[in-house]
Design a protein around this motif. Structure first.
Motif, PDB file in Angstrom:
ATOM      1  N   THR A  43       0.839  -1.199   0.000  1.00 21.68           N
ATOM      2  CA  THR A  43       0.000   0.000   0.000  1.00 21.68           C
ATOM      3  C   THR A  43       0.876   1.251   0.000  1.00 21.68           C
ATOM      4  O   THR A  43       1.718   1.413   0.879  1.00 21.68           O
ATOM      5  N   ALA A  46       1.791   4.229   3.325  1.00 23.01           N
ATOM      6  CA  ALA A  46       1.196   3.528   4.471  1.00 23.01           C
ATOM      7  C   ALA A  46       1.687   4.063   5.807  1.00 23.01           C
ATOM      8  O   ALA A  46       1.017   3.930   6.819  1.00 23.01           O
ATOM      9  N   THR A  62       2.543  -1.996  12.334  1.00 23.52           N
ATOM     10  CA  THR A  62       1.360  -1.156  12.125  1.00 23.52           C
ATOM     11  C   THR A  62       1.580  -0.226  10.946  1.00 23.52           C
ATOM     12  O   THR A  62       2.692   0.239  10.710  1.00 23.52           O
ATOM     13  N   GLU A  63       0.499   0.051  10.207  1.00 15.89           N
ATOM     14  CA  GLU A  63       0.535   0.985   9.087  1.00 15.89           C
ATOM     15  C   GLU A  63      -0.423   2.125   9.425  1.00 15.89           C
ATOM     16  O   GLU A  63      -1.639   2.023   9.231  1.00 15.89           O
ATOM     17  N   ASN A  67      -4.148   2.347   7.653  1.00 11.10           N
ATOM     18  CA  ASN A  67      -5.170   1.753   8.529  1.00 11.10           C
ATOM     19  C   ASN A  67      -5.155   0.228   8.437  1.00 11.10           C
ATOM     20  O   ASN A  67      -6.188  -0.423   8.347  1.00 11.10           O
ATOM     21  N   LYS A  68      -3.937  -0.317   8.467  1.00 11.79           N
ATOM     22  CA  LYS A  68      -3.771  -1.754   8.339  1.00 11.79           C
ATOM     23  C   LYS A  68      -2.766  -2.289   9.367  1.00 11.79           C
ATOM     24  O   LYS A  68      -1.943  -1.539   9.902  1.00 11.79           O
ATOM     25  N   GLY A  70       0.253  -5.046   9.265  1.00 15.44           N
ATOM     26  CA  GLY A  70       1.059  -5.758   8.288  1.00 15.44           C
ATOM     27  C   GLY A  70       1.819  -6.915   8.897  1.00 15.44           C
ATOM     28  O   GLY A  70       2.095  -6.933  10.106  1.00 15.44           O
ATOM     29  N   GLU A  80      -1.270  -7.809   4.374  1.00 15.45           N
ATOM     30  CA  GLU A  80      -1.864  -6.673   5.083  1.00 15.45           C
ATOM     31  C   GLU A  80      -3.311  -6.987   5.459  1.00 15.45           C
ATOM     32  O   GLU A  80      -4.017  -7.651   4.704  1.00 15.45           O
ATOM     33  N   TYR A  81      -3.726  -6.496   6.619  1.00 16.48           N
ATOM     34  CA  TYR A  81      -5.084  -6.729   7.109  1.00 16.48           C
ATOM     35  C   TYR A  81      -5.745  -5.387   7.425  1.00 16.48           C
ATOM     36  O   TYR A  81      -5.200  -4.585   8.183  1.00 16.48           O
ATOM     37  N   ASP A  82      -6.906  -5.154   6.840  1.00 17.55           N
ATOM     38  CA  ASP A  82      -7.643  -3.914   7.071  1.00 17.55           C
ATOM     39  C   ASP A  82      -8.253  -3.894   8.469  1.00 17.55           C
ATOM     40  O   ASP A  82      -8.859  -4.875   8.915  1.00 17.55           O
TER      41      ASP A  82
END
Length: 294
Positions: A43, A46, A62-63, A67-68, A70, A80-82
């Motif tokens: 992303t 990020a 953290t991103e 807002n993810k 990682g 990556e997780y939303d």
């Protein structure tokens, strides 16, 4: 490389140090010899912040802007997780005693939990605008975190029950937090210019820093019961003994702005410098090595 902005750093499962490049939008890996490998985030923009060795032999981070949460494998593969809450501003992250990763949401005013498969659960804090920043596993099987704007230390059980403890110094601005070797939790006060210690029952002791306006930022446990911390405002690495004695070490590069730090498998203290360097403090020799500019 310009504007890489190294920020968080952790010791990996592979003996190397892994770090975030907040401005460069990358995850970096550096060996004890100083060889650096970089991995671009999927992303754009990020703004990765905190990074830690975590579950499933992966490195988690953290991103903030993306807002993810990682995850990167030792081979460099990323996932990556939303986060469900939009614009939550994930910051701190740590492994929990329950086999999951726990993280803070600065803007979302929540504590999050993510499983190895990427399932996320969020827990609302009791009051708005607390600005939860860093988080650590405590000695009591719970997670402990700083409330930067709430001037409190928070505790959340693995079932989601939250307790808060007021810091004696008003508007102290707590940020970094870690579990010490003395069955207590230690934290830094970036505005209060102090190092704090809190027992599992909530008793807080504070230690003033020798240097004014040092702006302590991150804190970690060392090998021999001492705690190490970065002084972002005074360009130093600090060390506090369990008795409260504080020693400070000046970083050779002027205005390096140290942020994250971690204990390496080589026994040295590794730290990031906003100016674009990874530093190493071999403290038994009280010597610094600035390994690389990235």
């Amino acid at each position: 490389m310009e504007k890489s902005g190294p920020y968080g750093i952790t010791a990996g499962h592979d003996g190397a140090m892994w770090f975030t490049e907040n401005k460069g939008n990358k995850i970096g890996r550096i060996t004890k010899e100083g060889k650096i490998t970089e991995y671009f985030l999927p992303t754009p923009h990020a703004e990765p912040l905190i990074i830690t060795k975590g579950i499933n032999e992966a490195i988690w981070f953290t991103e903030y802007k993306a807002n993810k949460i990682g995850k990167i494998t030792l081979e460099g593969n990323m996932t990556e997780y939303d986060i469900p809450t939009a614009g939550s501003g994930p910051c701190g992250i740590t492994s929990g005693p329950d086999g999951a990763m726990w993280f803070t949401e600065i803007n979302g005013n929540k504590i999050g939990r993510i499983t190895v498969s990427g399932e996320i659960t969020e827990y609302d804090l009791p009051n708005p605008g607390l600005f939860p920043s860093m988080i650590t596993e405590g000695p009591d099987g719970a997670l402990w975190f700083t409330e930067n704007q709430g001037n409190k230390i928070g505790r959340i059980s693995v079932s989601g029950d939250i307790t808060e403890f007021d810091i004696p110094t008003p508007a102290s601005g707590p940020v970094g937090i870690c579990k010490g070797g003395d069955n207590a939790v230690w934290f830094v006060e970036i505005i209060g210019n102090k190092i704090g210690r809190i027992t599992t029952s909530g008793q807080i002791t504070e230690y003033s820093l020798p240097t004014q306006d040092a702006k302590p930022h991150a804190i970690i446990p060392g090998k021999d019961g001492e705690l190490w911390f970065t002084e972002w405002g005074s360009n130093q690495i600090g060390r506090i003994k369990p008795c409260g004695e504080i020693i400070e070490y000046k970083i050779p590069t002027t205005d390096s702005e140290p942020h994250g730090l971690a204990l390496g498998q080589d026994g040295a203290i590794w730290f990031t410098e906003e100016c674009g360097k990874i530093g190493q403090l071999i403290y038994w020799q009280a010597g610094f090595t600035s390994l690389s500019t990235i």
